[in-house]
Design a protein around this motif. Structure first.
Motif, PDB file in Angstrom:
ATOM      1  N   ALA A 134       0.530  -1.763   0.149  1.00  0.00           N
ATOM      2  CA  ALA A 134      -0.081  -0.274   0.442  1.00  0.00           C
ATOM      3  C   ALA A 134       0.896   1.444   0.096  1.00  0.00           C
ATOM      4  CB  ALA A 134      -0.724  -0.106   1.329  1.00  0.00           C
ATOM      5  N   ALA A 135       2.275   1.467   0.225  1.00  0.00           N
ATOM      6  CA  ALA A 135       2.760   2.078  -0.131  1.00  0.00           C
ATOM      7  C   ALA A 135       3.328   3.060  -1.495  1.00  0.00           C
ATOM      8  CB  ALA A 135       4.313   1.687   0.669  1.00  0.00           C
ATOM      9  N   SER A 136       3.019   3.682  -0.904  1.00  0.00           N
ATOM     10  CA  SER A 136       3.359   5.411  -2.071  1.00  0.00           C
ATOM     11  C   SER A 136       5.335   5.342  -2.512  1.00  0.00           C
ATOM     12  CB  SER A 136       3.264   6.356  -2.668  1.00  0.00           C
ATOM     13  OG  SER A 136       3.020   7.179  -1.577  1.00  0.00           O
ATOM     14  N   VAL A 137       6.167   5.269  -1.642  1.00  0.00           N
ATOM     15  CA  VAL A 137       7.409   5.410  -1.743  1.00  0.00           C
ATOM     16  C   VAL A 137       7.593   3.989  -0.815  1.00  0.00           C
ATOM     17  CG1 VAL A 137       9.677   6.867  -1.327  1.00  0.00           C
ATOM     18  CG2 VAL A 137       7.342   7.609  -1.182  1.00  0.00           C
ATOM     19  N   VAL A 138       8.627   3.023  -1.780  1.00  0.00           N
ATOM     20  CA  VAL A 138       9.590   2.125  -1.131  1.00  0.00           C
ATOM     21  C   VAL A 138      10.741   1.938  -1.155  1.00  0.00           C
ATOM     22  CG1 VAL A 138      10.199  -0.459  -0.895  1.00  0.00           C
ATOM     23  CG2 VAL A 138       7.450   1.293  -1.561  1.00  0.00           C
ATOM     24  N   GLU A 139      11.464   2.341  -0.109  1.00  0.00           N
ATOM     25  CA  GLU A 139      12.987   1.875   0.290  1.00  0.00           C
ATOM     26  C   GLU A 139      13.411   0.876   0.358  1.00  0.00           C
ATOM     27  OE1 GLU A 139      15.812   5.390   2.889  1.00  0.00           O
ATOM     28  OE2 GLU A 139      13.122   5.537   2.579  1.00  0.00           O
ATOM     29  N   PHE A 140      14.321   0.581  -0.322  1.00  0.00           N
ATOM     30  CA  PHE A 140      15.499  -0.639   0.698  1.00  0.00           C
ATOM     31  C   PHE A 140      17.133  -0.329   0.534  1.00  0.00           C
ATOM     32  CE2 PHE A 140      12.155  -1.646  -2.928  1.00  0.00           C
ATOM     33  CZ  PHE A 140      11.548  -2.789  -2.570  1.00  0.00           C
ATOM     34  N   ARG A 141      17.142  -0.936   1.866  1.00  0.00           N
ATOM     35  CA  ARG A 141      18.574  -0.631   2.424  1.00  0.00           C
ATOM     36  C   ARG A 141      19.462  -1.754   2.433  1.00  0.00           C
ATOM     37  NH1 ARG A 141      20.371   4.478   1.580  1.00  0.00           N
ATOM     38  NH2 ARG A 141      17.891   6.003   1.742  1.00  0.00           N
ATOM     39  N   GLY A 142      21.062  -1.482   2.415  1.00  0.00           N
ATOM     40  CA  GLY A 142      21.446  -2.041   2.035  1.00  0.00           C
ATOM     41  C   GLY A 142      21.390  -3.668   1.054  1.00  0.00           C
ATOM     42  N   GLY A 143      23.126  -3.659   1.011  1.00  0.00           N
ATOM     43  CA  GLY A 143      22.606  -5.075   0.180  1.00  0.00           C
ATOM     44  C   GLY A 143      24.238  -5.643  -0.426  1.00  0.00           C
ATOM     45  N   GLU A 144      24.099  -6.803  -1.078  1.00  0.00           N
ATOM     46  CA  GLU A 144      24.931  -6.780  -1.891  1.00  0.00           C
ATOM     47  C   GLU A 144      24.718  -7.844  -2.727  1.00  0.00           C
ATOM     48  OE1 GLU A 144      27.079  -9.830  -2.463  1.00  0.00           O
ATOM     49  OE2 GLU A 144      28.113  -8.965  -3.435  1.00  0.00           O
ATOM     50  N   LEU A 145      24.624  -7.320  -4.428  1.00  0.00           N
ATOM     51  CA  LEU A 145      23.723  -8.734  -5.145  1.00  0.00           C
ATOM     52  C   LEU A 145      24.930  -9.299  -6.424  1.00  0.00           C
ATOM     53  CD1 LEU A 145      21.349  -5.712  -5.901  1.00  0.00           C
ATOM     54  CD2 LEU A 145      20.932  -7.515  -4.214  1.00  0.00           C
ATOM     55  N   GLU A 146      26.580  -9.437  -6.127  1.00  0.00           N
ATOM     56  CA  GLU A 146      27.168  -9.606  -6.805  1.00  0.00           C
ATOM     57  C   GLU A 146      26.999 -11.319  -7.431  1.00  0.00           C
ATOM     58  OE1 GLU A 146      32.139 -10.193  -7.528  1.00  0.00           O
ATOM     59  OE2 GLU A 146      30.619  -9.337  -6.206  1.00  0.00           O
ATOM     60  N   ARG A 147      25.669 -12.139  -5.856  1.00  0.00           N
ATOM     61  CA  ARG A 147      25.862 -13.752  -5.924  1.00  0.00           C
ATOM     62  C   ARG A 147      24.561 -13.041  -7.028  1.00  0.00           C
ATOM     63  NH1 ARG A 147      23.496 -16.372  -0.701  1.00  0.00           N
ATOM     64  NH2 ARG A 147      22.952 -17.130  -2.180  1.00  0.00           N
ATOM     65  N   TYR A 148      24.396 -12.971  -7.259  1.00  0.00           N
ATOM     66  CA  TYR A 148      22.403 -13.033  -7.936  1.00  0.00           C
ATOM     67  C   TYR A 148      22.769 -12.995 -10.221  1.00  0.00           C
ATOM     68  CZ  TYR A 148      20.627 -13.133  -3.783  1.00  0.00           C
ATOM     69  OH  TYR A 148      21.052 -13.847  -2.424  1.00  0.00           O
ATOM     70  N   VAL A 149      23.782 -12.453  -9.566  1.00  0.00           N
ATOM     71  CA  VAL A 149      24.109 -12.133 -11.527  1.00  0.00           C
ATOM     72  C   VAL A 149      23.474 -13.358 -12.570  1.00  0.00           C
ATOM     73  CG1 VAL A 149      25.952 -11.839 -12.982  1.00  0.00           C
ATOM     74  CG2 VAL A 149      26.130 -10.689 -11.125  1.00  0.00           C
TER      75      VAL A 149
END
Length: 451
Positions: free
Chosen positions: A47-62
């Motif tokens: 139900a949010a109009s603004v979503v914020e994602f903090r923290g991460g390291e995505l190299e393993r998902y390439v």
């Protein structure tokens, strides 16, 4: 895991635990360190109009398999009310971003923000060729990526989307240049913010080449490495729609002999904290807002018929600029200067303004210095600085006292207002007395005529 879930995660898959927090009042949802184990908490962000994602390291998902979306998933994405997504503190492989970005075309996301992110490698953007996205605003702050030079082919693949982008911000990211070819892609861009970078005079000239940013209206160059006032003026001359220019916090050196003409379309000009010791002319004749606060100005004597706001705080002005030179003026800030008093003729004109700030000056409170300010304060135009910010520096008997506390009489501070009526009264009384005297004298007897 489906591509839809990956999109909703905002590329935020991690190995450590985290969860989402939803502020219903602000319609703002923040997710920290999401993992496959706690992905369920993202449901509350629906139900949010603004979503914020903090923290991460995505190299393993390439190497994570990403397939085309099925119709039910596309319909589900279309029902989301999310308008803005913020990614923060992430290591983002560009190749992964290139594969996921196209799915935003099924959403209503209009603003995409990356804060304190590191973009790694180089993506294959050919799948974005001809792809339109609803994103109109793109912001990068404190990001690190490969140099932009030599990426014309990537820009060409993103052309269908970038040609519709209206706002672009790349701030605090050690940016040294924007190649000319990049500017020519952003044909619809209205706002460009490249504040807090390392742009210099030469790189600026190449950035705003012919045909670059043809619709640009707002340009923020605050806190870069710009030095030459004349060179910056020449660099922006090819921006035919420019209305708002911010050059604040650049230590500019001016050449008084320069006759460079700023774009005639300019309405708002911010030259605050640029080290200037004079107002250089010519200025755009239709300028409405001029901010030259935090400089070394000793006097301001220019005429701008369309000017509405003149901001001159924290200079070394000895007097208020001639208000008659700005017939449309409604705001004047001259606080923290070296102004000792406001002449009565200027007080009358200042009284017609809506916002006057003149605190922090060394006022002479013997007469008009206090009287003029008290008259202005009575009109309610002195703003929040009154009365605490207005103190007397002279005479010694009033030093340190608030201007508001100084007893001021009309006889002391505007003697003409008292002397003139007194003189008129005395003159009238004198004439009346003379008339009465003449009427009260006995008439002389006329001599008899002899026959």
């Amino acid at each position: 895991m489906s591509v839809a879930v990956l999109l909703l995660l905002g590329l935020g898959l991690l190995e450590v635990e985290g969860r989402c927090f939803f502020n219903r009042t602000k319609e703002h949802c923040v997710c920290y360190n999401l993992s496959e184990e706690n992905i369920g908490s993202i449901v509350q962000c629906i139900a949010a109009s603004v979503v914020e994602f903090r923290g991460g390291e995505l190299e393993r998902y390439v190497a994570f398999p990403i397939n085309d979306l099925d119709p039910p998933t596309i319909d589900m994405l279309g029902t989301l009310v999310i308008r803005k997504i913020i990614f923060g503190d992430l290591l983002v492989p560009e190749i992964l971003l290139a594969r996921v970005l196209r799915f935003f075309s099924y959403t209503h996301v209009q603003e995409l923000v990356f804060e304190s992110c590191v973009f790694e490698g180089r993506g294959n953007w050919h799948e974005m060729a001809g792809q339109d996205l609803p994103i109109l605003s793109l912001h990068f702050h404190n990001v690190t990526s490969a140099p932009l030079t030599g990426r014309e082919q990537d820009l060409a693949s993103l052309g269908s989307w970038l040609e519709t982008l209206q706002e672009l911000a790349v701030t605090g990211s050690h940016l040294t240049s924007l190649p000319c070819a990049i500017g020519r892609v952003f044909t619809a861009l209205r706002s460009l913010d490249v504040a807090q970078n390392s742009l210099g005079d030469k790189s600026l000239m190449s950035t705003f080449c012919k045909g670059a940013f043809p619709q640009l209206q707002l340009l923020r160059l605050q806190r870069n490495n710009l030095v030459s006032y004349h060179s910056v003026c020449e660099s922006v001359q090819l921006l035919p729609e420019l209305q708002h220019l911010d050059l604040s916090q650049n230590m500019l050196m001016a050449d008084p002999s320069s006759s460079c003409q700023w774009p005639l379309t300019l309405r708002i000009f911010n030259l605050s904290n640029t080290g200037l010791d004079e107002v250089l002319t010519p200025l755009p004749p239709r300028l409405e807002v001029l901010d030259m606060s935090c400089n070394h100005l000793r006097a301001v004597d220019i005429s701008l018929g369309a000017l509405k706001k003149l901001l001159l705080s924290q200079n070394v002005l000895q007097a208020v600029p001639p208000i008659r030179n700005y017939p449309m003026l409604d705001t004047l800030h001259v606080d923290n200067n070296s102004i000792t008093e406001l002449p009565w003729d200027e007080v009358k004109l200042l009284g017609h303004l809506r916002d006057v700030a003149a605190a922090g000056n060394p006022y002479n409170c013997s007469c008009s210095g206090a009287g003029g300010l008290q008259v202005l304060a009575a009109t309610g135009h002195l703003g929040q600085g009154w009365p605490q910010g207005y103190t007397c520096h002279w005479p010694p008997g009033y030093q340190g006292r608030l201007v508001e506390e100084v007893p001021v009489s009309v006889l002391q501070c505007n003697r003409a207002a008292v002397v003139a009526p007194v003189c008129v009264t005395l003159a009238v009384l004198g004439v009346a007395g003379a008339i009465c005297l003449l009427r009260s004298r006995p008439r002389l007897a006329r001599p008899c005529r002899r026959w």
